[in-house]
Write a protein that holds these residues in place. Structure first.
Motif, short mmCIF file in Angstrom:
data_model
loop_
_atom_site.label_atom_id
_atom_site.label_comp_id
_atom_site.label_asym_id
_atom_site.label_seq_id
_atom_site.Cartn_x
_atom_site.Cartn_y
_atom_site.Cartn_z
N UNK A 1 26.50 20.74 24.53
CA UNK A 1 26.38 19.68 25.54
C UNK A 1 25.05 18.96 25.45
N UNK A 2 25.08 17.67 25.77
CA UNK A 2 23.86 16.86 25.74
C UNK A 2 23.68 16.17 27.09
N UNK A 3 22.46 16.22 27.59
CA UNK A 3 22.08 15.56 28.83
C UNK A 3 21.25 14.33 28.49
N UNK A 4 21.68 13.17 28.97
CA UNK A 4 20.95 11.91 28.77
C UNK A 4 20.24 11.56 30.07
N UNK A 5 18.93 11.38 30.01
CA UNK A 5 18.17 11.09 31.22
C UNK A 5 18.37 9.66 31.70
N UNK A 6 18.14 8.69 30.84
CA UNK A 6 18.31 7.28 31.16
C UNK A 6 19.05 6.60 30.01
N UNK A 7 19.80 5.57 30.34
CA UNK A 7 20.51 4.82 29.31
C UNK A 7 20.56 3.35 29.69
N UNK A 8 20.88 2.51 28.71
CA UNK A 8 21.09 1.09 28.95
C UNK A 8 22.43 0.71 28.33
N UNK B 1 20.35 12.05 16.87
CA UNK B 1 20.47 12.97 15.75
C UNK B 1 20.30 14.43 16.12
N UNK B 2 19.80 14.71 17.34
CA UNK B 2 19.68 16.12 17.76
C UNK B 2 20.99 16.64 18.36
N UNK B 3 21.96 15.76 18.59
CA UNK B 3 23.24 16.20 19.16
C UNK B 3 23.99 17.03 18.13
N UNK C 1 25.84 4.30 21.80
CA UNK C 1 25.33 5.11 20.70
C UNK C 1 25.45 6.59 21.04
N UNK C 2 25.05 6.94 22.26
CA UNK C 2 25.13 8.34 22.69
C UNK C 2 26.58 8.81 22.78
N UNK C 3 27.43 7.97 23.33
CA UNK C 3 28.84 8.34 23.48
C UNK C 3 29.51 8.54 22.12
N UNK C 4 29.20 7.67 21.17
CA UNK C 4 29.81 7.78 19.85
C UNK C 4 29.35 9.05 19.13
N UNK C 5 28.06 9.34 19.21
CA UNK C 5 27.54 10.54 18.54
C UNK C 5 28.09 11.79 19.21
N UNK C 6 28.18 11.79 20.53
CA UNK C 6 28.73 12.94 21.25
C UNK C 6 30.20 13.15 20.89
N UNK C 7 30.94 12.06 20.81
CA UNK C 7 32.36 12.16 20.45
C UNK C 7 32.52 12.71 19.04
N UNK C 8 31.71 12.20 18.13
CA UNK C 8 31.75 12.66 16.74
C UNK C 8 31.54 14.17 16.64
N UNK C 9 30.68 14.69 17.53
CA UNK C 9 30.33 16.11 17.49
C UNK C 9 31.10 16.94 18.52
N UNK D 1 21.59 23.55 24.94
CA UNK D 1 21.71 22.21 25.51
C UNK D 1 20.75 21.29 24.76
N UNK D 2 21.20 20.08 24.45
CA UNK D 2 20.31 19.04 23.93
C UNK D 2 19.98 18.08 25.06
N UNK D 3 18.77 17.54 25.06
CA UNK D 3 18.32 16.63 26.11
C UNK D 3 17.67 15.42 25.47
#
Length: 408
Positions: A194-201, A187-189, A207-215, A160-162
């Motif tokens: 799976x990646x867990x995001x603690x807080x987002x804006x 870049x750690x995704x 940015x997180x969604x795009x990188x997760x989709x790419x991977x 898991x990435x966090x």
């Protein structure tokens, strides 16, 4: 070399971000890959959780380790920086790496380090991976040192990435907008991890969604998913989001059916973080009458939460012992501090410590008034001498300041 000589050599001979700042930051992973190959790639023998973020990654890493220890696993924990002793960075089930292992590792590979210009951080990461593999840990919690994409820890493929959160910090090499910094942390995704995001804006989520989709990486936003939050012995207000992040990460880990942590283990682990892992410096109370609290928060995001928590305290007078490093954006953090406090300005004992006179003059622009002292110890002693039993003393501004306090 004995242990003291070994660590002195590590600190003094090789670049290290904690002491030198930007000069220790490298632009690719070539060196750490070279070192890993030299060590026969111990990271490939490890099952890991990888933790990045601007704030909270240390607390989150320690919480995860505590929970998995309560579940009965042999848990490696790699974090940075340390407060008192280098060995705090590398622990197994709460026990620090031995002095002998550190000495033997450095002695064995010293010629390789020198020949290949290995940084302090690269050596430390290699040491942690080598130690955890040798000791056959069940699982290792690996905290990113700086950024993510180019961090020396980013040669692992975790379970898991966090990513805890994003704020403007280390902008000289991570970027000067939340989106750019989020890109570095993302870049750690890894593919299908799976990646867990603690807080987002609104700025960082895409940015997180795009990188997760790419991977093709499943993404979980802990702040939206976790509703019941369990109590912890880490009582800083900022732990609210960290606990959510930990609970979601454990849920994802459980879903993989390789490691299991029951709700009982989760609750017990969150309540015993300090006992199980030895974590210090997070809203840590050092005294009563007057109440004394220290905290390692050092950037705008972290300090804003801490200053808000101070205002919830009951006291007659507030005393603040404050020191920072010389690359800190004072105009972003000083406005957060309360004006109705007596300040004790000091310079942490580090080559990166900001001169006390500069800090005092900058603080004066924001009506933060007090005296300057030659050391953290002198400032802390003055605050304790001036405070009455109904006052409140806060010590912080830098990890280096907290490291100079009597924490035990």
């Amino acid at each position: 070399m004995n242990y003291q000589e070994t660590t002195n050599w590590m600190f003094n001979q090789l670049p290290m971000y904690q002491l030198q700042g930007a000069s220790a930051y490298k632009e690719d992973l070539t060196n750490i890959k070279l070192l890993a190959a030299h060590l026969d790639n111990p990271q490939n023998l490890l099952k890991c959780i990888h933790v990045a973020g601007t704030n909270g990654k240390g607390s989150t890493s320690h919480m995860l380790a505590s929970v998995l220890q309560e579940a009965g696993y042999k848990v490696g924990l790699y974090t940075s920086p340390h407060l008192k002793d280098f060995r705090e960075r590398i622990k197994i089930s709460g026990k620090e790496i031995s002095e002998d292992f550190v000495c033997q590792f450095i002695t064995k590979h010293k010629a390789f380090f020198e020949a290949n210009d290995m940084s302090f951080f690269e050596m430390s990461v290699g040491l942690a991976f080598d130690y955890f593999a040798a000791e056959k840990v069940d699982i290792a919690i690996i905290e990113v040192g700086l950024g993510g994409r180019l961090d020396a820890t980013n040669i692992i493929t975790p379970l898991v990435s966090v990513i805890t959160n994003i704020d403007l910090d280390h902008t000289q090499f991570l970027g000067n907008t939340p989106a750019l910094i989020a890109g570095e942390k993302a870049g750690i995704i890894k593919p299908n991890v799976p990646v867990v995001i603690g807080e987002y804006t609104n700025e960082t989520q895409p940015v997180f969604l795009a990188k997760a989709k790419e991977n093709k990486a499943p993404v979980y936003f802990a702040s939206d998913l976790v509703t019941e939050i369990f109590p912890s012995d880490l009582i800083g207000d900022y732990q609210f989001h960290n606990k959510k992040t930990v609970q979601q990460t454990i849920a994802v880990l459980n879903s993989q059916n390789e490691f299991k942590a029951s709700n009982e283990s989760l609750k017990a682990g969150l309540l015993k973080v300090v006992r199980n892992t030895g974590l210090q410096g997070r809203w840590q109370q050092l005294g009563v009458n007057p109440k004394i609290v220290c905290d390692t928060a050092h950037n705008k995001h972290g300090l804003a939460v801490v200053m808000n928590q101070i205002q919830k305290e009951t006291f007659e007078k507030l005393h603040i012992v404050l020191g920072v490093v010389n690359d800190k954006d004072l105009d972003s953090i000083l406005p957060l501090f309360p004006k109705n406090a007596q300040y004790y300005f000091c310079r942490p004992d580090s080559s990166r410590g900001l001169a006390t006179e500069i800090l005092k003059e900058a603080a004066k622009k924001y009506h933060l008034l007090g005296e300057k002292y030659d050391s953290v110890a002198e400032a802390f002693a003055a605050a304790k001498q001036n405070a009455t039993e109904n006052d409140f003393i806060y010590v912080g501004g830098s990890t280096f300041v907290v490291a100079e306090l009597p924490l035990n």
